[in-house]
Design a protein around this motif. Structure first.
Motif, PDB file in Angstrom:
ATOM      1  N   LYS A 123       0.817  -1.213   0.000  1.00  0.00           N
ATOM      2  CA  LYS A 123       0.000   0.000   0.000  1.00  0.00           C
ATOM      3  C   LYS A 123       0.848   1.260   0.000  1.00  0.00           C
ATOM      4  N   GLY A 124       2.134   1.132   0.319  1.00  0.00           N
ATOM      5  CA  GLY A 124       3.011   2.289   0.395  1.00  0.00           C
ATOM      6  C   GLY A 124       3.031   2.956   1.751  1.00  0.00           C
ATOM      7  N   THR A 125       2.337   2.375   2.726  1.00  0.00           N
ATOM      8  CA  THR A 125       2.314   2.958   4.068  1.00  0.00           C
ATOM      9  C   THR A 125       3.666   2.840   4.744  1.00  0.00           C
ATOM     10  N   VAL A 126       4.317   1.689   4.554  1.00  0.00           N
ATOM     11  CA  VAL A 126       5.600   1.411   5.198  1.00  0.00           C
ATOM     12  C   VAL A 126       6.624   1.051   4.130  1.00  0.00           C
ATOM     13  N   GLN A 127       7.797   1.654   4.211  1.00  0.00           N
ATOM     14  CA  GLN A 127       8.886   1.350   3.290  1.00  0.00           C
ATOM     15  C   GLN A 127      10.001   0.560   3.963  1.00  0.00           C
ATOM     16  N   ALA A 128      10.158   0.743   5.261  1.00  0.00           N
ATOM     17  CA  ALA A 128      11.214   0.038   5.989  1.00  0.00           C
ATOM     18  C   ALA A 128      10.841  -0.042   7.460  1.00  0.00           C
ATOM     19  N   LEU A 129      11.290  -1.126   8.097  1.00  0.00           N
ATOM     20  CA  LEU A 129      11.061  -1.322   9.525  1.00  0.00           C
ATOM     21  C   LEU A 129      12.369  -1.082  10.249  1.00  0.00           C
ATOM     22  N   GLY A 130      12.321  -0.226  11.265  1.00  0.00           N
ATOM     23  CA  GLY A 130      13.522   0.130  12.001  1.00  0.00           C
ATOM     24  C   GLY A 130      13.662  -0.604  13.316  1.00  0.00           C
ATOM     25  N   CYS A 131      14.191   0.078  14.308  1.00  0.00           N
ATOM     26  CA  CYS A 131      14.546  -0.556  15.577  1.00  0.00           C
ATOM     27  C   CYS A 131      13.355  -0.619  16.530  1.00  0.00           C
ATOM     28  N   LEU A 132      13.464  -1.520  17.467  1.00  0.00           N
ATOM     29  CA  LEU A 132      12.476  -1.653  18.534  1.00  0.00           C
ATOM     30  C   LEU A 132      12.598  -0.456  19.465  1.00  0.00           C
ATOM     31  N   ILE A 133      11.462   0.210  19.754  1.00  0.00           N
ATOM     32  CA  ILE A 133      11.507   1.382  20.636  1.00  0.00           C
ATOM     33  C   ILE A 133      10.635   1.220  21.873  1.00  0.00           C
ATOM     34  N   GLY A 134       9.893   0.124  21.975  1.00  0.00           N
ATOM     35  CA  GLY A 134       9.077  -0.075  23.167  1.00  0.00           C
ATOM     36  C   GLY A 134       8.485  -1.472  23.210  1.00  0.00           C
ATOM     37  N   VAL A 135       8.357  -2.011  24.424  1.00  0.00           N
ATOM     38  CA  VAL A 135       7.761  -3.324  24.629  1.00  0.00           C
ATOM     39  C   VAL A 135       6.760  -3.230  25.779  1.00  0.00           C
ATOM     40  N   GLY A 136       5.539  -3.717  25.540  1.00  0.00           N
ATOM     41  CA  GLY A 136       4.530  -3.755  26.581  1.00  0.00           C
ATOM     42  C   GLY A 136       4.118  -5.183  26.858  1.00  0.00           C
ATOM     43  N   LYS A 137       3.145  -5.343  27.757  1.00  0.00           N
ATOM     44  CA  LYS A 137       2.648  -6.678  28.087  1.00  0.00           C
ATOM     45  C   LYS A 137       2.026  -7.342  26.872  1.00  0.00           C
ATOM     46  N   GLU A 138       1.423  -6.547  25.997  1.00  0.00           N
ATOM     47  CA  GLU A 138       0.690  -7.108  24.866  1.00  0.00           C
ATOM     48  C   GLU A 138       1.025  -6.399  23.564  1.00  0.00           C
ATOM     49  N   SER A 139       2.240  -5.888  23.436  1.00  0.00           N
ATOM     50  CA  SER A 139       2.599  -5.194  22.197  1.00  0.00           C
ATOM     51  C   SER A 139       4.104  -5.037  22.079  1.00  0.00           C
ATOM     52  N   GLU A 140       4.546  -4.817  20.841  1.00  0.00           N
ATOM     53  CA  GLU A 140       5.906  -4.392  20.544  1.00  0.00           C
ATOM     54  C   GLU A 140       5.795  -3.202  19.603  1.00  0.00           C
ATOM     55  N   VAL A 141       6.634  -2.195  19.819  1.00  0.00           N
ATOM     56  CA  VAL A 141       6.552  -0.954  19.053  1.00  0.00           C
ATOM     57  C   VAL A 141       7.882  -0.715  18.347  1.00  0.00           C
ATOM     58  N   TYR A 142       7.800  -0.465  17.036  1.00  0.00           N
ATOM     59  CA  TYR A 142       8.984  -0.271  16.209  1.00  0.00           C
ATOM     60  C   TYR A 142       8.911   1.069  15.482  1.00  0.00           C
ATOM     61  N   GLU A 143      10.077   1.648  15.277  1.00  0.00           N
ATOM     62  CA  GLU A 143      10.187   2.799  14.388  1.00  0.00           C
ATOM     63  C   GLU A 143      10.210   2.294  12.952  1.00  0.00           C
ATOM     64  N   GLY A 144       9.667   3.065  12.043  1.00  0.00           N
ATOM     65  CA  GLY A 144       9.673   2.679  10.644  1.00  0.00           C
ATOM     66  C   GLY A 144       9.727   3.899   9.746  1.00  0.00           C
ATOM     67  N   MET A 145       9.798   3.643   8.446  1.00  0.00           N
ATOM     68  CA  MET A 145       9.784   4.714   7.464  1.00  0.00           C
ATOM     69  C   MET A 145       8.589   4.541   6.550  1.00  0.00           C
ATOM     70  N   GLY A 146       7.837   5.604   6.389  1.00  0.00           N
ATOM     71  CA  GLY A 146       6.764   5.666   5.411  1.00  0.00           C
ATOM     72  C   GLY A 146       6.956   6.955   4.657  1.00  0.00           C
ATOM     73  N   LEU A 147       5.976   7.830   4.738  1.00  0.00           N
ATOM     74  CA  LEU A 147       6.179   9.202   4.259  1.00  0.00           C
ATOM     75  C   LEU A 147       6.770   9.984   5.417  1.00  0.00           C
ATOM     76  N   GLY A 148       8.017   9.704   5.742  1.00  0.00           N
ATOM     77  CA  GLY A 148       8.660  10.205   6.946  1.00  0.00           C
ATOM     78  C   GLY A 148       8.722   9.106   8.000  1.00  0.00           C
TER      79      GLY A 148
END
Length: 285
Positions: free
Chosen positions: A89-114
């Motif tokens: 879809k063009g929403t995400v171009q690249a997946l970056g580093c892990l920036i947060g971990v919760g009990k029920e989630s993982e959060v990553y930085e990425g590149m889309g339109l910025g």
């Protein structure tokens, strides 16, 4: 951690078809038998065996013999389906580093339109029954495996962000696919780690945002210093999958708990004495 990018790029169309078929069939089967998967994918027995073998080697699919022989997605497989769709879809171009971990989630930085943030919801086996008890959107009975629980959790958070932005200081929701919410990057640090020069001003801003959410019919239901981000200019309320409507019979009790969690943090760290009743009146008034 999500599956390596080279694995996603190397997938054959047949392997994506197997992953999608497993996703569909897991609505009816905890473990999908080989014959049913073969019928759904229209692959020959040898081709399907080869493709499943590759997917299992990349830790996208798991095989079990008990209570019967069958296959199921694991998180890497579900991540792959979401990332493939978001990339196309063009929403995400690249997946970056892990920036947060919760009990029920993982959060990553990425590149889309910025720079963007990708939140992978992970309602796993250990938290599944707890989620079923605590969250109104979880079905009380029937077959609801972890992939659909995680999907529902992501949809709940995306709905809250869509409803609240921009009236409330929350991340901008950009896209949603399966169990992954893509949102704007929020600068700053977690409130629990911040040392504030003007804590009273920040506390007032937090309460104003809680009040704005309340006027939009939403109570966070899991608010604390661990899901508030701050920088030198503003704060953001994050992590919304457990929200409830203000019309819910327990909403007022949960709102008071949210506010008390925040007040306790400012009381302990900064010595700010703020009566709970006054704070609640500020939020709902």
């Amino acid at each position: 951690m999500p599956v390596p990018a080279e694995y996603v790029r190397s997938l054959h169309a047949y392997e994506l078809a197997v992953l999608r078929a497993l996703e569909r069939l897991m609505r009816r089967h905890q473990w999908v038998p080989f014959d049913i998967l073969k019928s759904a994918t229209h692959l020959s027995e040898s081709e399907l065996n080869y493709r499943i073998g590759r997917l299992m080697s990349m830790d996208m699919v798991r095989f079990e013999k008990v209570p019967y022989e069958g296959y199921a997605l694991v998180f890497n497989g579900y991540d792959t389906l979401a990332l493939t769709t978001l990339t196309r879809k063009g929403t995400v171009q690249a997946l970056g580093c892990l920036i947060g971990v919760g009990k029920e989630s993982e959060v990553y930085e990425g590149m889309g339109l910025g720079v963007v943030v990708l939140k992978f919801h992970r309602v796993g086996q250990r938290s599944f029954q707890s989620a079923r008890l605590k969250r109104g959107y979880m079905p009380e009975a029937g077959h609801c495996p972890w992939i659909f629980a995680s999907n529902l959790s992501a949809r709940m958070e995306h709905e809250a962000l869509t409803t609240l932005h921009p009236a409330v200081s929350v991340p901008l929701p950009i896209d949603l696919n399966r169990h992954v919410v893509v949102m704007s990057f929020v600068p700053g640090v977690n409130l629990s780690q911040a040392v504030l020069e003007e804590p009273g001003t920040v506390l007032d801003e937090i309460l104003q945002n809680v009040g704005a959410a309340y006027r939009h019919g939403i109570v966070h239901a899991d608010l604390s210093e661990y899901n508030i981000m701050v920088d030198e200019e503003q704060c953001w309320l994050i992590d919304w999958p457990q929200w409830m409507e203000t019309a819910h019979p327990n909403a007022d009790e949960i709102l008071r708990r949210d506010i008390e969690n925040v007040l306790q943090h400012f009381r302990r760290k900064y010595g700010i004495a703020y009566a709970l009743g006054d704070a609640v009146d500020q939020v709902v008034g």
